[in-house]
Write a protein that holds these residues in place. Structure first.
Motif, short mmCIF file in Angstrom:
data_model
loop_
_atom_site.label_atom_id
_atom_site.label_comp_id
_atom_site.label_asym_id
_atom_site.label_seq_id
_atom_site.Cartn_x
_atom_site.Cartn_y
_atom_site.Cartn_z
N LEU A 1 29.51 -23.35 39.40
CA LEU A 1 28.24 -22.79 38.94
C LEU A 1 28.38 -22.20 37.54
O LEU A 1 27.58 -22.50 36.64
CB LEU A 1 27.76 -21.71 39.91
N LEU A 2 29.40 -21.36 37.33
CA LEU A 2 29.56 -20.69 36.04
C LEU A 2 30.04 -21.64 34.95
O LEU A 2 29.65 -21.51 33.79
CB LEU A 2 30.52 -19.50 36.20
N ASP A 3 30.86 -22.59 35.33
CA ASP A 3 31.38 -23.55 34.35
C ASP A 3 30.26 -24.32 33.66
O ASP A 3 30.33 -24.65 32.47
CB ASP A 3 32.33 -24.52 35.06
N ALA A 4 29.21 -24.61 34.39
CA ALA A 4 28.11 -25.40 33.85
C ALA A 4 27.21 -24.60 32.91
O ALA A 4 26.37 -25.18 32.20
CB ALA A 4 27.26 -25.96 35.00
N ARG A 5 27.38 -23.30 32.87
CA ARG A 5 26.47 -22.47 32.10
C ARG A 5 26.81 -22.38 30.61
O ARG A 5 25.96 -22.05 29.79
CB ARG A 5 26.45 -21.04 32.68
N PHE A 6 28.06 -22.62 30.24
CA PHE A 6 28.46 -22.35 28.85
C PHE A 6 29.58 -23.29 28.45
O PHE A 6 30.24 -23.91 29.30
CB PHE A 6 28.93 -20.89 28.70
N GLY A 7 29.81 -23.36 27.15
CA GLY A 7 30.88 -24.21 26.63
C GLY A 7 31.74 -23.44 25.66
O GLY A 7 31.43 -22.31 25.24
N GLY B 1 40.45 -14.25 29.75
CA GLY B 1 39.53 -14.06 30.87
C GLY B 1 39.77 -15.12 31.93
O GLY B 1 40.22 -16.23 31.62
N ARG B 2 39.51 -14.77 33.18
CA ARG B 2 39.67 -15.72 34.28
C ARG B 2 38.42 -15.68 35.15
O ARG B 2 37.91 -14.61 35.48
CB ARG B 2 40.89 -15.38 35.13
N VAL B 3 37.95 -16.87 35.51
CA VAL B 3 36.85 -17.00 36.47
C VAL B 3 37.42 -17.61 37.73
O VAL B 3 37.86 -18.77 37.74
CB VAL B 3 35.72 -17.91 35.90
N TRP B 4 37.45 -16.83 38.80
CA TRP B 4 38.05 -17.27 40.07
C TRP B 4 37.02 -17.73 41.08
O TRP B 4 37.33 -18.56 41.94
CB TRP B 4 38.88 -16.14 40.69
N ALA C 1 36.37 -18.53 22.58
CA ALA C 1 37.23 -19.25 21.64
C ALA C 1 37.96 -20.40 22.31
O ALA C 1 38.22 -21.43 21.68
CB ALA C 1 38.24 -18.28 21.01
N ARG C 2 38.31 -20.24 23.60
CA ARG C 2 39.01 -21.29 24.35
C ARG C 2 38.45 -21.31 25.77
O ARG C 2 38.15 -20.26 26.35
CB ARG C 2 40.51 -21.03 24.42
N LYS C 3 38.34 -22.52 26.31
CA LYS C 3 37.89 -22.67 27.69
C LYS C 3 38.64 -23.84 28.31
O LYS C 3 38.62 -24.95 27.79
CB LYS C 3 36.38 -22.93 27.75
N ARG C 4 39.33 -23.57 29.43
CA ARG C 4 40.04 -24.64 30.14
C ARG C 4 39.77 -24.51 31.63
O ARG C 4 39.71 -23.41 32.18
CB ARG C 4 41.54 -24.54 29.90
N ARG C 5 39.61 -25.64 32.28
CA ARG C 5 39.46 -25.68 33.74
C ARG C 5 40.81 -26.07 34.32
O ARG C 5 41.33 -27.16 34.03
CB ARG C 5 38.37 -26.66 34.15
N SER D 1 42.99 -24.63 44.09
CA SER D 1 41.65 -24.11 43.80
C SER D 1 41.38 -24.12 42.29
O SER D 1 42.26 -23.76 41.50
CB SER D 1 41.52 -22.68 44.33
N ALA D 2 40.18 -24.49 41.92
CA ALA D 2 39.82 -24.53 40.51
C ALA D 2 39.53 -23.13 39.98
O ALA D 2 39.02 -22.27 40.70
CB ALA D 2 38.60 -25.42 40.30
N TYR D 3 39.87 -22.90 38.70
CA TYR D 3 39.50 -21.67 38.03
C TYR D 3 39.33 -21.97 36.54
O TYR D 3 39.76 -23.01 36.04
CB TYR D 3 40.52 -20.55 38.26
N LEU D 4 38.68 -21.04 35.83
CA LEU D 4 38.50 -21.18 34.40
C LEU D 4 39.39 -20.19 33.67
O LEU D 4 39.43 -19.00 34.01
CB LEU D 4 37.04 -20.91 34.01
N ALA D 5 40.12 -20.68 32.68
CA ALA D 5 40.93 -19.84 31.81
C ALA D 5 40.22 -19.75 30.46
O ALA D 5 39.99 -20.76 29.81
CB ALA D 5 42.33 -20.43 31.64
N LEU D 6 39.87 -18.54 30.06
CA LEU D 6 39.09 -18.32 28.85
C LEU D 6 39.85 -17.44 27.87
O LEU D 6 40.67 -16.61 28.27
CB LEU D 6 37.76 -17.62 29.18
N GLU D 7 39.56 -17.63 26.60
CA GLU D 7 39.91 -16.65 25.58
C GLU D 7 38.60 -16.16 24.99
O GLU D 7 37.84 -16.93 24.41
CB GLU D 7 40.79 -17.23 24.48
N LEU D 8 38.33 -14.87 25.18
CA LEU D 8 37.11 -14.25 24.70
C LEU D 8 37.43 -13.43 23.46
O LEU D 8 38.46 -12.75 23.40
CB LEU D 8 36.50 -13.36 25.79
N VAL D 9 36.54 -13.48 22.47
CA VAL D 9 36.80 -12.79 21.21
C VAL D 9 35.56 -12.05 20.74
O VAL D 9 34.42 -12.40 21.08
CB VAL D 9 37.26 -13.77 20.10
N ASP D 10 35.80 -11.01 19.96
CA ASP D 10 34.76 -10.36 19.17
C ASP D 10 35.45 -9.83 17.91
O ASP D 10 36.67 -9.98 17.77
CB ASP D 10 34.01 -9.29 19.97
#
Length: 278
Positions: free
Chosen positions: A55-61, A47-50, A20-24, A31-40
């Motif tokens: 590599l992972l950032d390029a895989r999805f939007g 969610g956090r990608v540390w 639902a949300r994705k921020r770098r 250090s860079a990380y991804l801040a996500l909001e995951l929903v179902d």
């Protein structure tokens, strides 16, 4: 597969969710990380990608359905998913992962039709009927939230809130017979109509271009104006005024507009305020 509602602290989980949300962002040390909001349909989780961020950032939007492997942790008294692996799930429809309401949508649809059927004023009944009888409007009421990131912020929240506000207004008219029940009930049923144009279906419920620039109140007034040919000038002006001022108590110039403002606020607060007082 684990639904979000089933996630528990210190568990390693795998599941398919929508982003639902994705921020770098960057940590304090740069250090860079991804801040996500995951929903179902069962809920949402941060969610956090540390690691392997590039590599992972390029895989999805944002807005994609993804398969996630990670560990559930607790951060500031809330669960959070430490994402170890994430990849697209191309066969999944992201809109099907939007958080869903817990009430029966068919039952709420029935309430909506019942409340619309209570109107006795010919012009107001015909005007409301133009929207209640529109299959696309009905579909969007069940697919959209009432207010993203605020109250009723899940698919179908718009339908639930519309029925809630209209029910409150109907009951108030029983207590205060001087209120014009047809005007107030019609305005309540149509007050958030602009959300059907302002927002796109989930998972992120993004604003349309019109929605971002004009907002749901203006869009709702415009929709009603386009379909209010059954109303005389006075009834049309009263209805449009109530809808136009439902977020601005000071702008309300009639009792019905003021009551609609407060009923809208009441239903929003009742849906979001913790019941235990915390």
């Amino acid at each position: 597969m684990s639904s979000i509602a089933e996630l528990a602290e210190d568990r390693v989980v795998e599941g398919v969710y929508a982003v639902a949300r994705k921020r770098r962002l960057r940590t304090k040390n740069g250090s860079a990380y991804l801040a996500l909001e995951l929903v179902d349909p069962s809920g949402r989780i941060e969610g956090r990608v540390w690691n392997d961020v590039d590599l992972l950032d390029a895989r999805f939007g944002e807005g994609d359905a993804v398969r996630v492997l990670g560990r559930v942790e607790r951060y500031r008294e809330r669960l959070q998913l430490d994402v170890r692996s994430i990849e697209p799930e191309p066969d999944a429809d992201p809109t099907g992962f939007a958080p869903a309401m817990r009430r029966d949508p068919d039952e709420l649809d029935g309430f909506l039709e019942y409340l619309a059927g209570e109107l006795s004023h010919d012009g107001l009944r015909a005007t409301v009927g133009r929207f209640v009888g529109d299959p696309e409007i009905r579909r969007r009421l069940r697919a959209l939230p009432a207010a993203p990131d605020s109250h009723h912020d899940y698919a179908g929240g718009l339908l639930e809130h519309t029925v809630g506000v209209a029910t409150i207004c109907r009951e108030l008219c029983q207590l205060h017979p001087r209120l014009r029940v047809d005007l107030l009930l019609a305005a309540a049923l149509l007050h958030d109509l602009g959300r059907t144009v302002e927002l796109e279906p989930g998972p992120g419920f993004r604003q349309t271009s019109e929605g971002r620039l004009l907002g749901h109140v203006h869009l709702g007034v415009r929709l009603i104006e386009d379909r209010a040919e059954a109303l005389d000038a006075d009834a049309r002006a009263e209805l449009l005024h109530a809808v136009a001022s439902h977020h601005d108590a000071r702008a309300a110039k009639t009792a019905e507009a003021s009551v609609l403002y407060h009923a809208n606020q009441l239903d929003a607060v009742a849906a979001t305020r913790p019941v235990d007082g915390t």
